[in-house]
Design a protein around this motif. Structure first.
Motif, PDB file in Angstrom:
ATOM      1  N   PHE A   1      53.766  50.199  -2.009  1.00  0.00           N
ATOM      2  CA  PHE A   1      52.964  51.404  -2.230  1.00  0.00           C
ATOM      3  C   PHE A   1      51.570  51.029  -2.756  1.00  0.00           C
ATOM      4  O   PHE A   1      50.563  51.600  -2.354  1.00  0.00           O
ATOM      5  CB  PHE A   1      53.669  52.340  -3.212  1.00  0.00           C
ATOM      6  CG  PHE A   1      54.976  52.871  -2.706  1.00  0.00           C
ATOM      7  CD1 PHE A   1      55.000  53.818  -1.688  1.00  0.00           C
ATOM      8  CD2 PHE A   1      56.172  52.414  -3.222  1.00  0.00           C
ATOM      9  CE1 PHE A   1      56.196  54.312  -1.198  1.00  0.00           C
ATOM     10  CE2 PHE A   1      57.383  52.890  -2.739  1.00  0.00           C
ATOM     11  CZ  PHE A   1      57.404  53.848  -1.727  1.00  0.00           C
ATOM     12  N   ALA A   2      51.546  50.045  -3.658  1.00  0.00           N
ATOM     13  CA  ALA A   2      50.263  49.571  -4.184  1.00  0.00           C
ATOM     14  C   ALA A   2      49.453  48.909  -3.076  1.00  0.00           C
ATOM     15  O   ALA A   2      48.229  49.072  -2.995  1.00  0.00           O
ATOM     16  CB  ALA A   2      50.486  48.594  -5.333  1.00  0.00           C
ATOM     17  N   LEU A   3      50.133  48.158  -2.203  1.00  0.00           N
ATOM     18  CA  LEU A   3      49.449  47.509  -1.081  1.00  0.00           C
ATOM     19  C   LEU A   3      48.861  48.555  -0.138  1.00  0.00           C
ATOM     20  O   LEU A   3      47.703  48.442   0.299  1.00  0.00           O
ATOM     21  CB  LEU A   3      50.426  46.608  -0.322  1.00  0.00           C
ATOM     22  CG  LEU A   3      49.880  45.943   0.945  1.00  0.00           C
ATOM     23  CD1 LEU A   3      48.686  45.056   0.626  1.00  0.00           C
ATOM     24  CD2 LEU A   3      50.976  45.140   1.642  1.00  0.00           C
ATOM     25  N   LYS A   4      49.648  49.586   0.156  1.00  0.00           N
ATOM     26  CA  LYS A   4      49.171  50.651   1.034  1.00  0.00           C
ATOM     27  C   LYS A   4      47.954  51.348   0.442  1.00  0.00           C
ATOM     28  O   LYS A   4      46.983  51.649   1.147  1.00  0.00           O
ATOM     29  CB  LYS A   4      50.301  51.668   1.270  1.00  0.00           C
ATOM     30  CG  LYS A   4      49.943  52.769   2.256  1.00  0.00           C
ATOM     31  CD  LYS A   4      51.132  53.693   2.501  1.00  0.00           C
ATOM     32  CE  LYS A   4      50.764  54.807   3.473  1.00  0.00           C
ATOM     33  NZ  LYS A   4      51.910  55.733   3.700  1.00  0.00           N
ATOM     34  N   ALA A   5      47.977  51.586  -0.874  1.00  0.00           N
ATOM     35  CA  ALA A   5      46.850  52.241  -1.550  1.00  0.00           C
ATOM     36  C   ALA A   5      45.599  51.371  -1.485  1.00  0.00           C
ATOM     37  O   ALA A   5      44.494  51.859  -1.244  1.00  0.00           O
ATOM     38  CB  ALA A   5      47.205  52.528  -3.002  1.00  0.00           C
ATOM     39  N   CYS A   6      45.782  50.068  -1.677  1.00  0.00           N
ATOM     40  CA  CYS A   6      44.653  49.142  -1.624  1.00  0.00           C
ATOM     41  C   CYS A   6      44.062  49.079  -0.221  1.00  0.00           C
ATOM     42  O   CYS A   6      42.839  49.139  -0.041  1.00  0.00           O
ATOM     43  CB  CYS A   6      45.114  47.757  -2.076  1.00  0.00           C
ATOM     44  SG  CYS A   6      43.785  46.539  -2.150  1.00  0.00           S
ATOM     45  N   LEU A   7      44.926  48.975   0.770  1.00  0.00           N
ATOM     46  CA  LEU A   7      44.459  48.927   2.163  1.00  0.00           C
ATOM     47  C   LEU A   7      43.714  50.202   2.532  1.00  0.00           C
ATOM     48  O   LEU A   7      42.715  50.168   3.256  1.00  0.00           O
ATOM     49  CB  LEU A   7      45.648  48.713   3.112  1.00  0.00           C
ATOM     50  CG  LEU A   7      46.318  47.343   3.061  1.00  0.00           C
ATOM     51  CD1 LEU A   7      47.618  47.343   3.865  1.00  0.00           C
ATOM     52  CD2 LEU A   7      45.366  46.276   3.594  1.00  0.00           C
TER      53      LEU A   7
ATOM     54  N   SER B   1      42.285  39.840   6.294  1.00  0.00           N
ATOM     55  CA  SER B   1      42.766  38.749   7.143  1.00  0.00           C
ATOM     56  C   SER B   1      44.257  38.499   6.973  1.00  0.00           C
ATOM     57  O   SER B   1      44.919  38.016   7.892  1.00  0.00           O
ATOM     58  CB  SER B   1      42.006  37.459   6.832  1.00  0.00           C
ATOM     59  OG  SER B   1      40.659  37.581   7.216  1.00  0.00           O
ATOM     60  N   MET B   2      44.782  38.798   5.786  1.00  0.00           N
ATOM     61  CA  MET B   2      46.207  38.576   5.554  1.00  0.00           C
ATOM     62  C   MET B   2      46.667  39.290   4.287  1.00  0.00           C
ATOM     63  O   MET B   2      45.862  39.610   3.400  1.00  0.00           O
ATOM     64  CB  MET B   2      46.517  37.078   5.419  1.00  0.00           C
ATOM     65  CG  MET B   2      45.797  36.408   4.259  1.00  0.00           C
ATOM     66  SD  MET B   2      46.402  34.731   3.904  1.00  0.00           S
ATOM     67  CE  MET B   2      47.984  35.097   3.159  1.00  0.00           C
ATOM     68  N   THR B   3      47.968  39.554   4.213  1.00  0.00           N
ATOM     69  CA  THR B   3      48.592  40.046   2.990  1.00  0.00           C
ATOM     70  C   THR B   3      49.794  39.153   2.694  1.00  0.00           C
ATOM     71  O   THR B   3      50.369  38.553   3.606  1.00  0.00           O
ATOM     72  CB  THR B   3      49.057  41.511   3.120  1.00  0.00           C
ATOM     73  OG1 THR B   3      50.062  41.597   4.146  1.00  0.00           O
ATOM     74  CG2 THR B   3      47.892  42.418   3.469  1.00  0.00           C
ATOM     75  N   ALA B   4      50.144  39.068   1.422  1.00  0.00           N
ATOM     76  CA  ALA B   4      51.276  38.224   1.021  1.00  0.00           C
ATOM     77  C   ALA B   4      52.081  38.931  -0.048  1.00  0.00           C
ATOM     78  O   ALA B   4      51.547  39.684  -0.867  1.00  0.00           O
ATOM     79  CB  ALA B   4      50.778  36.877   0.513  1.00  0.00           C
TER      80      ALA B   4
ATOM     81  N   LYS C   1      44.142  48.564 -10.954  1.00  0.00           N
ATOM     82  CA  LYS C   1      44.440  49.160  -9.650  1.00  0.00           C
ATOM     83  C   LYS C   1      43.950  50.596  -9.530  1.00  0.00           C
ATOM     84  O   LYS C   1      43.841  51.117  -8.423  1.00  0.00           O
ATOM     85  CB  LYS C   1      45.946  49.094  -9.373  1.00  0.00           C
ATOM     86  CG  LYS C   1      46.441  47.676  -9.113  1.00  0.00           C
ATOM     87  CD  LYS C   1      47.932  47.650  -8.856  1.00  0.00           C
ATOM     88  CE  LYS C   1      48.400  46.226  -8.618  1.00  0.00           C
ATOM     89  NZ  LYS C   1      49.862  46.142  -8.407  1.00  0.00           N
ATOM     90  N   GLU C   2      43.657  51.227 -10.661  1.00  0.00           N
ATOM     91  CA  GLU C   2      43.204  52.616 -10.627  1.00  0.00           C
ATOM     92  C   GLU C   2      41.748  52.755 -10.191  1.00  0.00           C
ATOM     93  O   GLU C   2      41.236  53.869 -10.059  1.00  0.00           O
ATOM     94  CB  GLU C   2      43.381  53.235 -12.011  1.00  0.00           C
ATOM     95  CG  GLU C   2      42.590  52.535 -13.100  1.00  0.00           C
ATOM     96  CD  GLU C   2      43.110  52.805 -14.502  1.00  0.00           C
ATOM     97  OE1 GLU C   2      42.287  53.145 -15.359  1.00  0.00           O
ATOM     98  OE2 GLU C   2      44.313  52.674 -14.743  1.00  0.00           O
TER      99      GLU C   2
END
Length: 217
Positions: free
Chosen positions: A16-22, A34-37, A108-109
């Motif tokens: 969910f945090a990754l989706k928000a960042c993207l 270029s990539m996620t891990a 992250k906010e």
């Protein structure tokens, strides 16, 4: 002025945090993911195959956390900038991230605009930090963290986690704690999760009881 596009790697285990960042980064055509891990091991395994300008690094990840990973990234790929992107705003994590070689420290906010500006600023040689983090860094410089001989008795709790426990003991809600400490509701929840994990409890009453009995609060 940095060349465009800016190539970014994201190390984040929470989908969910990754989706928000993207989502935040998707507003800017000059930022290319270029990539996620999922964790540090996965990042290190892939990064040598990519052209990466900057890594957005979570701290708490399974296997190899963000601070451990930052040490290795700076050793193996010193040209890559590392911008911590985390929920943690406690002195211990800030100090460890800086000592590991992090180029900046964000919560992250942060808004999409602030995140993008911080990426550009970091690549230009700046040290981007969320509001409040810079003040804590100055405090750390003035009053460096001292190693505690009684870490086991403290259950490994950070100064911020003890602060939260004291507020919980006083009956404050998560919202009230967030307001009192000038942090987000999500950050409060993350700290509480870590408190419960360290104290091996699953309720506020049990956490406060253990902390009180051990004279932590």
């Amino acid at each position: 002025m940095h060349k465009t596009p800016i190539t970014i790697a994201i190390a984040e285990d929470n989908r969910f945090a990754l989706k928000a960042c993207l989502s935040k980064l998707s507003f800017y055509s000059d930022l290319v993911i270029s990539m996620t891990a999922f964790n540090g091991q996965e990042l290190l395994a892939q990064i040598s195959k990519k052209q990466i300008d900057l890594i957005l690094m979570d701290i708490q990840m399974p296997g190899m956390n963000g601070i451990e990973t930052t040490v290795l990234i700076k050793r193996q790929h010193p040209q890559i900038k590392v911008l911590m992107l985390t929920n943690f705003d406690d002195d211990e994590n800030i100090f460890k991230a800086i000592m590991a070689g992090a180029d900046g420290y964000l919560l992250k906010e942060e808004t999409a605009e602030n995140l993008r500006n911080s990426i550009v600023e970091t690549l230009a040689g700046g040290a981007s930090m969320s509001a409040g983090i810079a003040t804590r860094v100055l405090d750390l410089l003035r009053n460096p963290l001292q190693p505690k001989a009684d870490d086991m008795q403290n259950y490994g709790l950070t100064k911020r986690e003890v602060e939260l426990l004291a507020l919980m003991k006083n009956g404050l809600s998560y919202d009230q704690i967030a307001t009192s400490l000038f942090i987000s509701y999500g950050t409060v929840r993350k700290h509480i999760e870590n408190i419960y994990r360290k104290l091996k409890v699953n309720s506020k009453m049990s956490a406060v009881d253990i902390a009180s009995k051990n004279k932590l609060i």
